[in-house]
Design an enzyme around this catalytic site. Structure first.
Site, short mmCIF file in Angstrom:
data_model
loop_
_atom_site.label_atom_id
_atom_site.label_comp_id
_atom_site.label_asym_id
_atom_site.label_seq_id
_atom_site.Cartn_x
_atom_site.Cartn_y
_atom_site.Cartn_z
N GLY A 194 -45.54 -91.18 60.37
CA GLY A 194 -45.67 -91.14 58.92
C GLY A 194 -47.02 -91.65 58.44
N GLU B 209 -43.45 -89.04 67.15
CA GLU B 209 -42.02 -88.93 66.82
C GLU B 209 -41.19 -88.43 67.98
OE1 GLU B 209 -44.51 -88.22 64.80
OE2 GLU B 209 -44.00 -88.70 62.72
N GLU C 151 -49.24 -88.78 58.78
CA GLU C 151 -48.84 -87.80 57.76
C GLU C 151 -49.39 -88.21 56.38
OE1 GLU C 151 -44.64 -88.07 59.05
OE2 GLU C 151 -44.67 -85.88 59.04
N ALA D 185 -43.09 -94.33 59.91
CA ALA D 185 -41.95 -94.70 59.09
C ALA D 185 -41.33 -95.96 59.69
CB ALA D 185 -40.94 -93.57 59.09
C1 3H9 Z 1 -41.95 -91.49 61.78
O1 3H9 Z 1 -43.00 -91.90 61.37
C2 3H9 Z 1 -41.16 -90.40 61.11
C3 3H9 Z 1 -41.95 -89.64 60.08
O2 3H9 Z 1 -42.56 -88.51 60.66
C4 3H9 Z 1 -41.03 -89.05 59.03
C5 3H9 Z 1 -40.41 -89.97 58.07
C6 3H9 Z 1 -39.67 -89.24 57.00
N1 3H9 Z 1 -40.96 -99.30 62.52
O3 3H9 Z 1 -44.99 -102.23 69.88
P1 3H9 Z 1 -45.29 -103.60 69.41
C7 3H9 Z 1 -42.30 -103.27 65.47
S1 3H9 Z 1 -41.20 -92.13 63.17
C8 3H9 Z 1 -40.44 -100.52 62.61
O4 3H9 Z 1 -44.83 -104.74 70.22
P2 3H9 Z 1 -48.09 -103.16 69.83
C9 3H9 Z 1 -41.83 -103.51 66.90
O5 3H9 Z 1 -40.44 -103.31 67.01
C10 3H9 Z 1 -42.28 -93.43 63.65
N2 3H9 Z 1 -40.88 -101.47 63.46
O6 3H9 Z 1 -46.84 -103.79 69.09
C11 3H9 Z 1 -42.25 -104.94 67.11
O7 3H9 Z 1 -41.29 -105.77 66.48
P3 3H9 Z 1 -40.94 -107.21 67.06
C12 3H9 Z 1 -43.48 -92.95 64.37
C13 3H9 Z 1 -41.89 -101.16 64.25
O8 3H9 Z 1 -49.28 -103.75 69.20
C14 3H9 Z 1 -43.57 -105.04 66.32
O9 3H9 Z 1 -43.53 -103.96 65.38
N3 3H9 Z 1 -44.26 -94.08 64.85
C15 3H9 Z 1 -42.49 -99.89 64.21
O10 3H9 Z 1 -47.92 -103.26 71.30
C16 3H9 Z 1 -44.80 -104.90 67.16
O11 3H9 Z 1 -44.68 -103.70 67.95
C17 3H9 Z 1 -44.10 -94.60 66.08
O12 3H9 Z 1 -43.32 -94.10 66.88
C18 3H9 Z 1 -41.99 -98.93 63.29
N4 3H9 Z 1 -42.52 -97.72 63.19
O13 3H9 Z 1 -48.04 -101.61 69.51
C19 3H9 Z 1 -44.96 -95.78 66.44
N5 3H9 Z 1 -43.49 -99.86 65.13
O14 3H9 Z 1 -42.23 -107.98 67.02
C20 3H9 Z 1 -44.13 -96.87 67.04
C21 3H9 Z 1 -43.51 -101.07 65.69
O15 3H9 Z 1 -39.88 -107.72 66.17
N6 3H9 Z 1 -44.88 -98.08 67.31
N7 3H9 Z 1 -42.55 -101.86 65.16
O16 3H9 Z 1 -40.47 -106.95 68.46
C22 3H9 Z 1 -45.73 -98.20 68.34
O17 3H9 Z 1 -45.98 -97.27 69.08
C23 3H9 Z 1 -46.35 -99.53 68.58
O18 3H9 Z 1 -45.56 -100.49 67.92
C24 3H9 Z 1 -47.81 -99.68 68.07
C25 3H9 Z 1 -48.24 -101.17 68.21
C26 3H9 Z 1 -48.71 -98.82 68.93
C27 3H9 Z 1 -47.92 -99.32 66.63
#
Ligand code: 3H9
Length: 648
Positions: free
Chosen positions: A100, A123, A103, A61
Site C-alpha cells: 500500500g 503482497e 500504491e 497496509a
Molecule cells: C498491503 O499493503 C495490501 C495493499 O495492497 C492493499 C490494501 C487495501 N502491518 O519486519 P520487522 C511490524 S499488504 C503491520 O521486524 P524490519 C512487524 O510485525 C502489506 N505491522 O522490521 C514488527 O512488529 P513487532 C504489504 C507490520 O525492519 C515490526 O513492524 N507490505 C507491517 O526487519 C517491525 O517489523 C508488506 O508485506 C505491516 N504491514 O523489516 C511489508 N510490517 O515489532 C511487510 C511490519 O511487534 N513488512 N510490521 O514484532 C516487511 O516486509 C518488513 O516489516 C519491513 C521492515 C521490510 C517493512
C-alpha cells in the site's frame, strides 16, 4: 496524530508518523483523508509532499487489520482522491515503499526516492495481490514484464533499478524533503498515472513465457495466479474495470485460507523471541567471530558472518584443511559478487576481514567462537575445552550441532554459562533459520549475544531447549519415521514424495534424503543403535541401502537411481528391497492413498510438535511452524503443521 500537515512556501508537507513501519492503519487513512480535504480547500497551497517520519516510508497496509472487516476510509478511494486532486501530490520516499505504501506513491504525480530506498509489492508473500490499484498503476509506469515480475514474485527493487525502469522520477543522495520541495513546483506538469497508457514494449510471446514460468514455480498457490490475472486485466481493460476486478480478487484472497496461513507465519517469524524479550539485555558486541571447522557448514557460517560485515578467523586442523576451508568461503563470496549481491569494493573488504589458519590460539581475540567440527560429542567437547583456556573470559562459545547434548558439551568447559548451541541449516549463508539452543545455566548475556548475532546475520532465531534433535531434527525424525512405516505398509518412496510435493513441499522426503546423502543419517543411526528402544518399530530399508553402498545422489543410487545429469528415476532395487522387508516382517502390503500419506505425515508432525511443547523444548506452537517452514520447506501458504491442526 499519525498524520501531520505543515505548510512551507505554499507547499503542504504531509508527514505520516506511525511507528515502527508507518503501516497504513485506519487512523493513518483517516489522517490522509483529512489532509486531502484540507489541502484541496486551502487556496494558499499549490502542491503536497507526502513523506514519513522514522526509518521508512509506508511499508504497506496494516496487516493486523486484515482479520477484521474493512473500515472506511478505504485505501483505493483515498488513492483515487490523491490522484485526482487539483493540488499535485509528490511522494518523498526513504527506507521501504512496500505494498500500500508503493500504491500511495504511484497515485502521486511524482516520485522522488533516496538512493538507498527499496520499492516493491510484496503482497503475494502474504497470499494477496495489491488491492489499492497497484496492479493497474504499475504497468503504466514500468514495462509489463517488470510489472509482472514485481507483482507475482513480491521481490522489492532498489531505487536505482526503480529509476531505470520508470517507477520513480528522481533519486537524491541529498536531503529528501528539501529536494521534494524544490520539485513540487513542477509537479503539475506531469499527467496522473491512470491517465497514461500501459507500457507495451514487452511482446505477448515473452510475457506468456514469463507467465508459464511463474505458474510452474508457484503451483498450488492462489495469489500468483490472481496476480497474473490482475495484470492481464490491467493490460486489456479500461482502468476503472481493471481496478474493480483487482479489488474483488484482493478481497477474496484476503478472506481465503492461504493468506490467513501466510499472515500467521509472517507474525510468527517476528514473534519467536517474545517469551524472552524482556530478559534480552547487554549483549556483547560481536565484531570478530572465530570458527573452528572449515567444512561445508563451517565455511557457510563463515560466509554468512562475512556477508554481514563481521570479521572471521577460521581454524582447521592443518594448513591444507585450512586452505580448503578458505577456498570454500571465497567461492561463496565470489558467487555473491557474480550475482550482484556484493560490489567489488565490498567483496575485497570482506576478504580482507577473513583469515584462515590452523592455530586455535589465533581465536584469542574473538568475541564469539562457533565450533563446526564433526558431529561427534567427544570431538566437540575437546574443542570447547581447549577454547575455554584460549579466549577472553567474556567470549561466547557456541556449538553448531544439530542434535547433540549441548548441556554436556557446555559441561566440558570451566564456564558452562557462556556456552550456547547455534544450529545453522545448510547452506548456512542462505538458510534463514537459526535454532538457538539454550542449556540450563546459560547466562542472560550469552543468550543476548547469540540472539544479537542471529539478528546481525539476518536470521530468524528460534529458541530450543536441549534434547536429541532440538525442534527441527526431532520433527524431521518423527515424520521420517512415519514415512518409513508407510514404506513397509504399502507405499513406495516416489508415492510418498509425490504426495508431499502435491501438498506443496518443494521436494519429497526420500528425494531430499538421497540429495543430502543417506550415509549421514546412517552414521547417526549406528551411533544411536545402543540406546534405541528395542520395543520400538524400526525400519531397516535405509540401512540396507547404505549397506549395499547406495548413498543417494552422490553414488548415483539410493531410493532413486540417477542419470548423468541427476534426473531421478524410481529404483527397482530399492522397490524390491522394500517389498522384501515387508514380507520379512509379515506385513500385508496395501494401497495407501496420497491423502492418507499426507494425513499420516501431518499427524506425526503434530503429535511430535505437541510432545516438544509439553517438554518445554519449544516455547510456542508458532515456533514449530516457523521451523518447519524455514528448515524443511513446509508450504508457507499452509502455515505450518501446528497451524494446520489448529485450523482443521
Ligand atoms: C498491503 O499493503 C495490501 C495493499 O495492497 C492493499 C490494501 C487495501 N502491518 O519486519 P520487522 C511490524 S499488504 C503491520 O521486524 P524490519 C512487524 O510485525 C502489506 N505491522 O522490521 C514488527 O512488529 P513487532 C504489504 C507490520 O525492519 C515490526 O513492524 N507490505 C507491517 O526487519 C517491525 O517489523 C508488506 O508485506 C505491516 N504491514 O523489516 C511489508 N510490517 O515489532 C511487510 C511490519 O511487534 N513488512 N510490521 O514484532 C516487511 O516486509 C518488513 O516489516 C519491513 C521492515 C521490510 C517493512
Amino acid at each position: 496524530m499519525p498524520v501531520q500537515i505543515e505548510i512551507r512556501d505554499r507547499i503542504a508537507v504531509v508527514t505520516i508518523d506511525n511507528p515502527p513501519v508507518n503501516a497504513m492503519s485506519r487512523a493513518v487513512r483517516q489522517g490522509l483523508s483529512d489532509a486531502i480535504t484540507q489541502t484541496e480547500a486551502n487556496p494558499e497551497i499549490t502542491a503536497v509532499v507526502v513523506t514519513c517520519a522514522g526509518r521508512t516510508f509506508v511499508a504497506g497496509a496494516d496487516i493486523r487489520e486484515f482479520g477484521k472487516p474493512p473500515q472506511e476510509p478505504h485505501l483505493p478511494d483515498l488513492l483515487d482522491r490523491i490522484e485526482g486532486a487539483r493540488k499535485p501530490w509528490i511522494a518523498a520516499i526513504h527506507g521501504n515503499a512496500l505494498g500500500g505504501g508503493l500504491e500511495l506513491a504511484m497515485a502521486c504525480r511524482f516520485r522522488l526516492a533516496s538512493a538507498t530506498a527499496r520499492l516493491g509489492l510484496p503482497e503475494v508473500t502474504l497470499g494477496l495481490i495489491p488491492g489499492a490499484g497497484g496492479t493497474v498503476r504499475l504497468p503504466r509506469l514500468v514495462p509489463s514484464d517488470k510489472a509482472l515480475e514485481m507483482i507475482a514474485t513480491g521481490r522489492p527493487i532498489s531505487a536505482n533499478i526503480a529509476h531505470r525502469v520508470g517507477l520513480i522520477d528522481a533519486i537524491t543522495s541529498g536531503d529528501l524533503l528539501t529536494t521534494a520541495l524544490e520539485l513540487a513546483h513542477q509537479a503539475d506538469t506531469v499527467s496522473p498515472t491512470l491517465s497514461r497508457p500501459v507500457r507495451s514494449e514487452t511482446s505477448a510471446g515473452s510475457l506468456n513465457a514469463q507467465i508459464a514460468n511463474i505458474q510452474t514455480r508457484t503451483e498450488g498457490q492462489a495469489a500468483p495466479e490472481a496476480a497474473i490475472l490482475a495484470l492481464r486485466n490491467a493490460l486489456t481493460l479500461p482502468p476503472t474495470d481493471a481496478l474493480k476486478k483487482e479489488r474483488d480478487l484482493f478481497l477474496s484472497l484476503k478472506d481465503g485460507p492461504q493468506s490467513g496461513a501466510m499472515r500467521h507465519i509472517f507474525f510468527a517469524e517476528r514473534a519467536t523471541l517474545q517469551s524472552i524479550r524482556e530478559t534480552l539485555a547487554d549483549p556483547l558486541p560481536v565484531q570478530r567471530v572465530g570458527i573452528v571447522g572449515g567444512g561445508t557448514m563451517g565455511a557457510g557460517i563463515a560466509a554468512a558472518c562475512l556477508l554481514a560485515g563481521i570479521a572471521v578467523s577460521l581454524v582447521e586442523r592443518d594448513t591444507e584443511a585450512a586452505r580448503a576451508g578458505a577456498n570454500r568461503v571465497t567461492a561463496i563470496l565470489d558467487n555473491s559478487l557474480k550475482r550482484g549481491k556484493l560490489t567489488k569494493a565490498t567483496h575485497n573488504e570482506r576478504l580482507e576481514a577473513f583469515h584462515a589458519g590452523d592455530q586455535l590460539l589465533s581465536l584469542a581475540d574473538a568475541d564469539l567462537v562457533i565450533e563446526a567440527v564433526f558431529e561427534d560429542i567427544s570431538v566437540k567437547k575437546d574443542v570447547l575445552a581447549q577454547l575455554d583456556h584460549i579466549v577472553r573470559p567474556e567470549t561466547v562459545l557456541a556449538t553448531n550441532t544439530s542434535y547433540l547434548d549441548v548441556s554436556a558439551i557446555a559441561a566440558s568447559t570451566q564456564h558452562p554459562e557462556r556456552v550456547i548451541g547455534l544450529h545453522f541449516f545448510a547452506p548456512a549463508h542462505i538458510m534463514k533459520l537459526l535454532e538457538i539452543v539454550t542449556p540450563k545455566g546459560l547466562s542472560a548475556r550469552t543468550l543476548s549475544t547469540g540472539v544479537t548475532l542471529a539478528k546481525q546475520l539476518g536470521k530468524i532465531p528460534v529458541l530450543a531447549g536441549v534434547c536429541d534433535g532440538f525442534i527441527a531434527n526431532r520433527m524431521m525424525s518423527a515424520y521420517r519415521r512415519e514415512a518409513e512405516y508407510m514404506l513397509e505398509d504399502g507405499a513406495l518412496p516416489w508415492q510418498i514424495d509425490h504426495a508431499m510435493e502435491s501438498f506443496g513441499f518443494p521436494m519429497g522426503l526420500f528425494r531430499m534424503q538421497d540429495l543430502a546423502g543417506l550415509d549421514i543419517s546412517w552414521a547417526m543411526r549406528k551411533r544411536q543403535a545402543a540406546t534405541r528402544d528395542p520395543a520400538q518399530r524400526y525400519v531397516e530399508v535405509g540401512d540396507l541401502l547404505c549397506g549395499a553402498g547406495h548413498f543417494g545422489r552422490k553414488t548415483g543410487r539410493g531410493y532413486y537411481v540417477y542419470d548423468d545429469v541427476g534426473t531421478p528415476f524410481p529404483s527397482l532395487e530399492a522397490e524390491a528391497l522394500i517389498h522384501a522387508e515387508s514380507a520379512r516382517k509379515g506385513i500385508d502390503r496395501r494401497e495407501i492413498s496420497e491423502s492418507e500419506i499426507m494425513d499420516r505425515l501431518l499427524t506425526a508432525m503434530q503429535s511430535e510438535g505437541r510432545r516438544i511443547l509439553d517438554e518445554g523444548i519449544a516455547s510456542s506452537a508458532n515456533d514449530i511452524d516457523v521451523v518447519m517452514v524455514n528448515a524443511f520447506g513446509f508450504p508457507r501458504w499452509k502455515g505450518g503443521p501446528m497451524y494446520c491442526s489448529a485450523s482443521d
